[in-house]
Design a protein around this motif. Structure first.
Motif, mmCIF file in Angstrom:
data_model
loop_
_atom_site.group_PDB
_atom_site.id
_atom_site.type_symbol
_atom_site.label_atom_id
_atom_site.label_comp_id
_atom_site.label_asym_id
_atom_site.label_seq_id
_atom_site.Cartn_x
_atom_site.Cartn_y
_atom_site.Cartn_z
ATOM 1 N N ALA A 199 21.486 68.682 20.651
ATOM 2 C CA ALA A 199 21.419 69.907 19.848
ATOM 3 C C ALA A 199 21.708 69.590 18.385
ATOM 4 O O ALA A 199 21.034 70.114 17.482
ATOM 5 C CB ALA A 199 22.414 70.932 20.382
ATOM 6 N N ALA A 200 22.700 68.709 18.136
ATOM 7 C CA ALA A 200 23.013 68.315 16.761
ATOM 8 C C ALA A 200 21.858 67.541 16.141
ATOM 9 O O ALA A 200 21.614 67.621 14.931
ATOM 10 C CB ALA A 200 24.294 67.483 16.738
ATOM 11 N N ALA A 201 21.129 66.770 16.990
ATOM 12 C CA ALA A 201 19.981 65.996 16.506
ATOM 13 C C ALA A 201 18.707 66.833 16.429
ATOM 14 O O ALA A 201 17.665 66.323 15.997
ATOM 15 C CB ALA A 201 19.758 64.789 17.416
ATOM 16 N N PHE A 250 21.620 55.519 15.512
ATOM 17 C CA PHE A 250 21.465 56.723 14.697
ATOM 18 C C PHE A 250 22.817 57.111 14.101
ATOM 19 O O PHE A 250 23.865 56.930 14.723
ATOM 20 C CB PHE A 250 20.919 57.884 15.541
ATOM 21 C CG PHE A 250 19.684 57.534 16.319
ATOM 22 C CD1 PHE A 250 18.507 57.232 15.665
ATOM 23 C CD2 PHE A 250 19.710 57.486 17.707
ATOM 24 C CE1 PHE A 250 17.367 56.895 16.378
ATOM 25 C CE2 PHE A 250 18.582 57.158 18.432
ATOM 26 C CZ PHE A 250 17.400 56.846 17.762
ATOM 27 N N ASP A 251 22.783 57.674 12.903
ATOM 28 C CA ASP A 251 24.011 58.096 12.233
ATOM 29 C C ASP A 251 24.488 59.472 12.676
ATOM 30 O O ASP A 251 25.553 59.922 12.272
ATOM 31 C CB ASP A 251 23.813 58.116 10.709
ATOM 32 C CG ASP A 251 23.660 56.718 10.130
ATOM 33 O OD1 ASP A 251 24.181 55.771 10.745
ATOM 34 O OD2 ASP A 251 23.016 56.588 9.075
ATOM 35 N N ILE A 252 23.704 60.142 13.496
ATOM 36 C CA ILE A 252 24.051 61.504 13.921
ATOM 37 C C ILE A 252 25.254 61.458 14.867
ATOM 38 O O ILE A 252 25.278 60.678 15.827
ATOM 39 C CB ILE A 252 22.867 62.168 14.634
ATOM 40 C CG1 ILE A 252 21.653 62.202 13.703
ATOM 41 C CG2 ILE A 252 23.219 63.574 15.111
ATOM 42 C CD1 ILE A 252 20.362 62.528 14.418
ATOM 43 N N GLY A 253 26.258 62.290 14.572
ATOM 44 C CA GLY A 253 27.435 62.361 15.424
ATOM 45 C C GLY A 253 27.783 63.800 15.742
ATOM 46 O O GLY A 253 27.421 64.720 15.001
ATOM 47 N N VAL A 254 28.493 63.992 16.831
ATOM 48 C CA VAL A 254 28.940 65.326 17.203
ATOM 49 C C VAL A 254 30.406 65.240 17.622
ATOM 50 O O VAL A 254 30.788 64.368 18.404
ATOM 51 C CB VAL A 254 28.068 65.915 18.336
ATOM 52 C CG1 VAL A 254 28.102 65.048 19.582
ATOM 53 C CG2 VAL A 254 28.510 67.339 18.668
ATOM 54 N N THR A 255 31.223 66.120 17.073
ATOM 55 C CA THR A 255 32.657 66.140 17.385
ATOM 56 C C THR A 255 32.914 67.175 18.460
ATOM 57 O O THR A 255 32.650 68.363 18.263
ATOM 58 C CB THR A 255 33.475 66.469 16.118
ATOM 59 O OG1 THR A 255 33.216 65.477 15.123
ATOM 60 C CG2 THR A 255 34.965 66.478 16.437
ATOM 61 N N LEU A 256 33.442 66.708 19.584
ATOM 62 C CA LEU A 256 33.646 67.592 20.737
ATOM 63 C C LEU A 256 35.112 67.782 21.084
ATOM 64 O O LEU A 256 35.434 68.464 22.050
ATOM 65 C CB LEU A 256 32.901 67.036 21.961
ATOM 66 C CG LEU A 256 31.398 66.820 21.782
ATOM 67 C CD1 LEU A 256 30.782 66.308 23.067
ATOM 68 C CD2 LEU A 256 30.721 68.108 21.343
#
Length: 298
Positions: A199-201, A250-256
């Motif tokens: 979803a973040a990507a 990929f540089d995309i990250g998600v904080t959960l």
């Protein structure tokens, strides 16, 4: 009834090994000395503790009842005596740590803590984020989540984002997040992680069918060996990334969630516990101000 300590120690060692010979090696005495001490204890108690067999020993019912009591007592004595190592009274702080945080953040910094606080002995127990503070007699537990655990006080530590990591050979096939649909995606027991990362990507999530792991460390090793792509916090796997056993495509990250330092509200906070907590928070502040500093500089 007053019982001789040496005789009880000889029995406890022999009962653990079911062998007078191996007990003698552990206690640095002769086999005859162990046998004599055990016979002395049996005479004092008025009951046999072992059945002597042609090929070894077997505990009697009385011996089986006595062994756990003595083993626990000797372990407690050893733990207390360790606090006086080198003539210095050492305060023990028992900390349970989720394995990813222990390996990726805490262990590289422990020598600095030990140098700064030689009178505090840390007892570390690693886990997979499932702990019982009361039942395990823990002073602190470092775990991952939202900080809401019943009956506990929680101090936020770090909130590293999750991002895909994999072996270099797999990374070379990945040009865009959508390419992950063709790969095996390794999963943790938290079922929504990949869905939220996609979803973040801004990519529709594929059907997930990869192996489920209860340990991020094990999942990282599986990814390094080419088993698939893992969703992990790169900040806690710096060594594997620097050595290029793992690659972050990929540089995309998600904080959960965050890592939290937690304790029971009902457990009195000792000076040693507070010292450990203050040291952790000081390290976090240093990291925040110098993001490029290595763990060795903490």
């Amino acid at each position: 009834m007053q019982l001789p300590l040496n005789a009880m120690r000889a029995f406890e060692a022999a009962a653990r090994h079911l062998s007078f010979t191996r007990a003698a090696l552990e206690l640095h005495v002769t086999q005859n000395a162990v046998s004599a001490q055990v016979k002395n204890l049996e005479a004092r108690l008025g009951t046999p503790l072992f059945r002597r067999l042609p090929r070894g020993l077997a505990l009697t019912d009385e011996g089986q009842a006595l062994l756990p009591l003595l083993s626990d007592s000797f372990e407690r004595m050893h733990a207390v005596l360790e606090q006086f190592e080198g003539g210095l009274h050492r305060q023990v702080v028992t900390v349970a740590v989720v394995g990813t945080f222990a390996v990726g953040w805490l262990l590289p910094r422990l020598p600095a803590f030990q140098r700064a606080h030689p009178a505090i002995a840390l007892r570390l127990l690693t886990n997979n984020n499932r702990v019982d503070l009361a039942a395990e007699g823990l002073d602190w537990a470092i775990r991952f989540g939202d900080g809401a655990w019943h009956g506990t006080e929680a101090q936020a530590l770090i909130a590293p984002p999750l991002s895909p990591v994999c072996a270099p050979a797999i990374a070379r096939r990945l040009r865009a997040p959508a390419d992950l649909a063709r790969e095996t995606l390794l999963r943790s027991y938290r079922a929504d992680e990949w869905t939220r990362w996609f979803a973040a990507a801004r990519v529709a999530p594929p059907l997930l069918h990869g192996t489920i792991f209860d340990s991020s460390i094990t999942m990282a090793e599986a990814a390094a060996q080419g088993a698939g792509v893992a969703l992990l916090p790169p900040a806690l796997f710096g060594e594997a990334l620097r050595s290029e056993r793992l690659v972050q495509p990929f540089d995309i990250g998600v904080t959960l969630g965050s890592y939290w330092l937690t304790r029971l509200k009902s457990r009195p906070e000792t000076d040693a516990m507070r010292t450990f907590a203050d040291w952790l928070q000081a390290c976090i502040r240093v990291d925040a101000n110098t993001p490029s500093a290595s763990a060795r500089d903490a």
